[in-house]
Design a protein around this motif. Structure first.
Motif, mmCIF file in Angstrom:
data_model
loop_
_atom_site.group_PDB
_atom_site.id
_atom_site.type_symbol
_atom_site.label_atom_id
_atom_site.label_comp_id
_atom_site.label_asym_id
_atom_site.label_seq_id
_atom_site.Cartn_x
_atom_site.Cartn_y
_atom_site.Cartn_z
ATOM 1 N N ARG A 373 53.695 33.956 21.835
ATOM 2 C CA ARG A 373 54.304 34.608 20.661
ATOM 3 C C ARG A 373 54.072 36.116 20.614
ATOM 4 N N PHE A 374 53.128 36.610 21.411
ATOM 5 C CA PHE A 374 52.821 38.051 21.365
ATOM 6 C C PHE A 374 53.559 38.839 22.452
ATOM 7 N N SER A 375 54.444 38.196 23.216
ATOM 8 C CA SER A 375 55.093 38.813 24.384
ATOM 9 C C SER A 375 54.115 39.714 25.139
ATOM 10 N N PRO A 376 53.049 39.121 25.657
ATOM 11 C CA PRO A 376 51.987 39.931 26.265
ATOM 12 C C PRO A 376 52.406 40.638 27.551
ATOM 13 N N LYS A 377 51.724 41.754 27.797
ATOM 14 C CA LYS A 377 51.895 42.481 29.053
ATOM 15 C C LYS A 377 51.285 41.625 30.166
ATOM 16 N N GLN A 378 50.131 41.043 29.863
ATOM 17 C CA GLN A 378 49.463 40.143 30.794
ATOM 18 C C GLN A 378 48.428 39.316 30.035
ATOM 19 N N VAL A 379 48.135 38.157 30.582
ATOM 20 C CA VAL A 379 47.152 37.261 29.972
ATOM 21 C C VAL A 379 46.098 36.928 31.029
ATOM 22 N N ILE A 380 44.836 37.023 30.627
ATOM 23 C CA ILE A 380 43.756 36.655 31.547
ATOM 24 C C ILE A 380 42.924 35.559 30.884
ATOM 25 N N LEU A 400 39.480 33.791 41.442
ATOM 26 C CA LEU A 400 40.612 34.436 40.776
ATOM 27 C C LEU A 400 41.901 33.784 41.246
ATOM 28 N N LEU A 401 42.732 33.394 40.305
ATOM 29 C CA LEU A 401 44.035 32.800 40.639
ATOM 30 C C LEU A 401 45.087 33.437 39.745
ATOM 31 N N THR A 402 46.302 33.559 40.258
ATOM 32 C CA THR A 402 47.290 34.305 39.487
ATOM 33 C C THR A 402 48.725 33.862 39.778
ATOM 34 N N ASN A 403 49.626 34.174 38.860
ATOM 35 C CA ASN A 403 51.056 33.989 39.120
ATOM 36 C C ASN A 403 51.743 35.343 39.332
ATOM 37 N N HIS A 404 50.933 36.422 39.428
ATOM 38 C CA HIS A 404 51.485 37.769 39.562
ATOM 39 C C HIS A 404 50.533 38.612 40.412
ATOM 40 N N GLN A 405 50.879 38.798 41.693
ATOM 41 C CA GLN A 405 49.943 39.424 42.633
ATOM 42 C C GLN A 405 49.432 40.811 42.221
ATOM 43 N N PRO A 406 50.282 41.701 41.658
ATOM 44 C CA PRO A 406 49.742 43.015 41.282
ATOM 45 C C PRO A 406 48.591 42.922 40.265
ATOM 46 N N LEU A 407 48.630 41.915 39.420
ATOM 47 C CA LEU A 407 47.549 41.713 38.447
ATOM 48 C C LEU A 407 46.255 41.335 39.176
ATOM 49 N N ALA A 408 46.380 40.447 40.159
ATOM 50 C CA ALA A 408 45.203 40.051 40.943
ATOM 51 C C ALA A 408 44.641 41.247 41.695
ATOM 52 N N SER A 417 34.781 47.697 42.499
ATOM 53 C CA SER A 417 34.281 48.990 42.065
ATOM 54 C C SER A 417 33.040 48.872 41.177
ATOM 55 N N VAL A 418 32.910 47.793 40.423
ATOM 56 C CA VAL A 418 31.753 47.678 39.511
ATOM 57 C C VAL A 418 30.749 46.609 39.930
ATOM 58 N N TYR A 419 30.903 46.114 41.166
ATOM 59 C CA TYR A 419 29.990 45.090 41.684
ATOM 60 C C TYR A 419 29.907 43.880 40.750
ATOM 61 N N ASP A 420 31.057 43.257 40.578
ATOM 62 C CA ASP A 420 31.146 42.014 39.791
ATOM 63 C C ASP A 420 32.122 41.151 40.601
ATOM 64 N N LYS A 421 31.585 40.525 41.637
ATOM 65 C CA LYS A 421 32.435 39.960 42.693
ATOM 66 C C LYS A 421 33.392 38.851 42.252
ATOM 67 N N ALA A 422 34.600 38.931 42.804
ATOM 68 C CA ALA A 422 35.608 37.905 42.594
ATOM 69 C C ALA A 422 36.405 37.764 43.881
ATOM 70 N N TRP A 423 36.971 36.586 44.101
ATOM 71 C CA TRP A 423 37.750 36.341 45.312
ATOM 72 C C TRP A 423 38.931 35.453 44.955
ATOM 73 N N GLN A 424 40.068 35.779 45.555
ATOM 74 C CA GLN A 424 41.290 35.070 45.172
ATOM 75 C C GLN A 424 41.478 33.750 45.919
ATOM 76 N N TRP A 468 50.014 36.290 34.457
ATOM 77 C CA TRP A 468 48.753 35.627 34.085
ATOM 78 C C TRP A 468 47.787 35.596 35.266
ATOM 79 N N ALA A 469 46.522 35.782 34.968
ATOM 80 C CA ALA A 469 45.479 35.591 35.976
ATOM 81 C C ALA A 469 44.366 34.772 35.345
ATOM 82 N N HIS A 470 43.722 33.988 36.167
ATOM 83 C CA HIS A 470 42.639 33.142 35.670
ATOM 84 C C HIS A 470 41.356 33.444 36.440
ATOM 85 N N LEU A 471 40.237 33.553 35.721
ATOM 86 C CA LEU A 471 38.932 33.732 36.359
ATOM 87 C C LEU A 471 38.100 32.486 36.096
ATOM 88 N N ASP A 472 37.787 31.755 37.158
ATOM 89 C CA ASP A 472 36.888 30.597 37.018
ATOM 90 C C ASP A 472 35.472 31.125 37.232
#
Ligand code: BES
Ligand code: ZN
Ligand code: ZN
Length: 503
Positions: A373-380, A400-408, A417-424, A468-472
């Motif tokens: 309902r908020f027509s978001p720019k992106q949802v995480i 990290l999983l996504t439906n939009h690669q530029p977001l990932a 950059s901030v040493y908070d590791k994630a991998w797709q 959308w991107a998801h962080l498990d």
């Protein structure tokens, strides 16, 4: 209702007054193995006798320089009284991870001393001019992280003696340093808030506790407002999947909506959705005893969103952010959701419940539908979603999983950059059929294979209308340092960096 958090554990500030001239209980200096102490500017600001002593120490070969080593020297007649030397390893190996490790050894050493105020000579820790301020920001954050304590439930708390950390540097202007250090300090403060919430035992941190925390964050001054949807309102919204999970709990569920309005009214919001299961028994698909321990952390996604909002309120970013938190317990009882049940989500789609322990995706799917309902720019979305994620990545890396690669790509850049590791991980269509159901539109589990991917595939069915991107964060939200579980405050650094770069 007991509800008190131990926020703001210490003060972290910047200074450009020579560290050797500042009154403190300890001066902390970094020592690289390939850099002579003599070349360090701080040495020349000491009196001759102290200089001679340090030169003799270096000559003796006793000066520490290997990563994780430290030595403390007493100089009772100087303004700083103690000198703590921290070994930093090789200059060429310098990066955020090395900085993290060296500041950790500094804090370990400081904890053994009786110091209230310490001064760090940052110029000796950060050997590069490029991105110096970024590393100054990380230093402030990492020091705060290392000094975190959770002793609210100890009858004899052993609070940290350290009360104030001053970060000294001559690199750049005083104003720029101050900004970098206060940013790092604000981030660590938000992380402490998240960690306190996540560490709080499940009989003290219930869904209402999270709703109260959200209300406490809201104030006109920081541009945060909140709307707490009660069970009756959640029913009106037809969040059938969320309500099915909440059914067997004696505690009322809440759907928490937070708004940070820093941008123009017309700016599309970024939405953060956090899983707020304050305890996950597994429900009728009951978890075995050992696996149930630690399930108070199943609200870490929610606590992360709340922490990010606390930080947003202080950073004054020019953007709009919405936080959505479905929160309840996953309990057992005569009215509990059963395996084989078919439930109807807010989207209208039906779900065959094959495992009641896969409840995170059920509460999240309705929040993700609400986000439309908020027509978001992106949802995480941020969630302790799957045990499979812990098996794959351990405590080191968020999935990290996504439906939009530029977001990932943007999230991974921030992560690095901030040493908070994630991998797709891939969200390829080949995995989707694993969720097919004979009776309903979709099943809530995808079988024994690819658990982290199929959980995200489930969520992806409800995120088709936006990026959308998801962080498990099942493995990274808390760690098992020294055999004791402790909330980490991750992935706040990643998310805040992402938001700052998007603002
Ligand atoms: N909260 C758990 C995931 C979890 C496991 C987080 C371990 C942290 C540590 C989640 O609700 C869950 O139980 N997921 C199940 C899904 C399965 C039934 C498809 C899992 O991972 O076992
Ligand atoms: Zn579960
Ligand atoms: Zn769970």
């Amino acid at each position: 209702m007991i509800y008190k958090l131990s926020e703001a554990i210490m003060e972290i500030i910047s200074s450009q007054t020579l560290p050797t001239k500042q009154q403190s209980d300890c001066l902390v200096i970094g020592n690289f193995s390939d850099k002579s102490l003599k070349s360090q500017p701080f040495l020349k600001t000491l009196d001759k006798a102290t200089q001679a002593q340090l030169n003799a120490l270096e000559k003796s070969g006793d000066l520490v320089s290997e990563l994780k080593s430290s030595v403390v020297l007493f100089f009772p007649t100087t303004p700083f009284k103690r000198l703590l030397l921290i070994g930093l390893g090789k200059t060429k190996n310098f990066d955020a991870r090395q900085l993290h490790m060296t500041l950790q050894s500094a804090c370990t050493a400081l904890n053994k001393l009786n110091c209230k105020t310490v001064v760090f000579d940052l110029d000796t820790f950060i050997p590069i001019k490029k991105d110096f301020l970024h590393y100054a920001q990380l230093s402030a954050r990492m020091l705060g992280e290392n000094c975190y304590r959770f002793d609210r439930f100890k009858s004899k708390p052993s609070p940290l003696k350290l009360k104030k950390i001053t970060l000294y540097s001559e690199t750049g202007t005083a104003a720029a340093l101050k900004e970098a250090v206060s940013l790092g300090s604000i981030i660590q403060d938000g992380m402490c808030f998240t960690r306190d919430l996540a560490n709080t035992p499940p009989n003290h941190c219930i869904p209402k506790t999270l709703a109260d925390a959200a209300k406490k964050l809201a104030s006109t001054k920081n541009k945060i407002t909140t709307k707490i949807h009660t069970k009756a309102q959640i029913e009106k919204l037809k969040m059938g999947a969320f309500l099915s999970v909440a059914k067997a709990s004696a505690e009322a569920p809440f759907f928490i909506e937070l708004h940070y309005r820093g941008g123009k009214a017309s700016d599309q919001p970024t939405i953060l959705v956090g899983k707020g299961i304050t305890f996950d028994t597994g429900g009728n698909s009951l978890k075995p005893g050992a696996s149930m321990i630690g399930m108070k952390y199943d609200m870490s996604g929610a606590a992360t969103v709340l922490g990010v909002f606390k930080i947003l309120g202080q950073l004054k970013l020019k953007m709009n952010v919405i936080g959505l938190i479905p929160t309840c317990e996953n309990m057992i009882g005569g009215n509990a959701m059963r395996p084989d049940d078919v439930i109807t989500s807010m989207s209208g789609r039906t779900i065959e419940v094959l495992n009641t322990d896969a409840e995170g995706r059920l509460i999240l799917c309705d929040a993700l539908t609400y986000a439309e309902r908020f027509s978001p720019k992106q949802v995480i979305s941020i969630a302790t979603l799957t045990g499979a994620c812990v098996a794959t990545f351990g405590n080191v890396t968020s999935a990290l999983l996504t439906n939009h690669q530029p977001l990932a790509t943007a999230l991974l850049d921030s992560s690095l950059s901030v040493y908070d590791k994630a991998w797709q991980l891939p969200l390829w269509p080949e995995y989707q059929p694993l969720l097919s159901s004979g009776v309903a539109d979709i099943a809530n589990i995808g079988g024994p294979m690819g658990g982290t991917i199929t959980a995200s595939c489930f969520l992806s069915r409800f995120t088709e209308k936006y990026h959308w991107a998801h962080l498990d964060i099942a493995g990274t939200a808390y760690t098992m340092g020294d055999g004791k579980k402790n909330a980490s405050g991750r992935p706040i650094p990643l998310l805040v960096d992402f938001l700052r770069t998007k603002a």
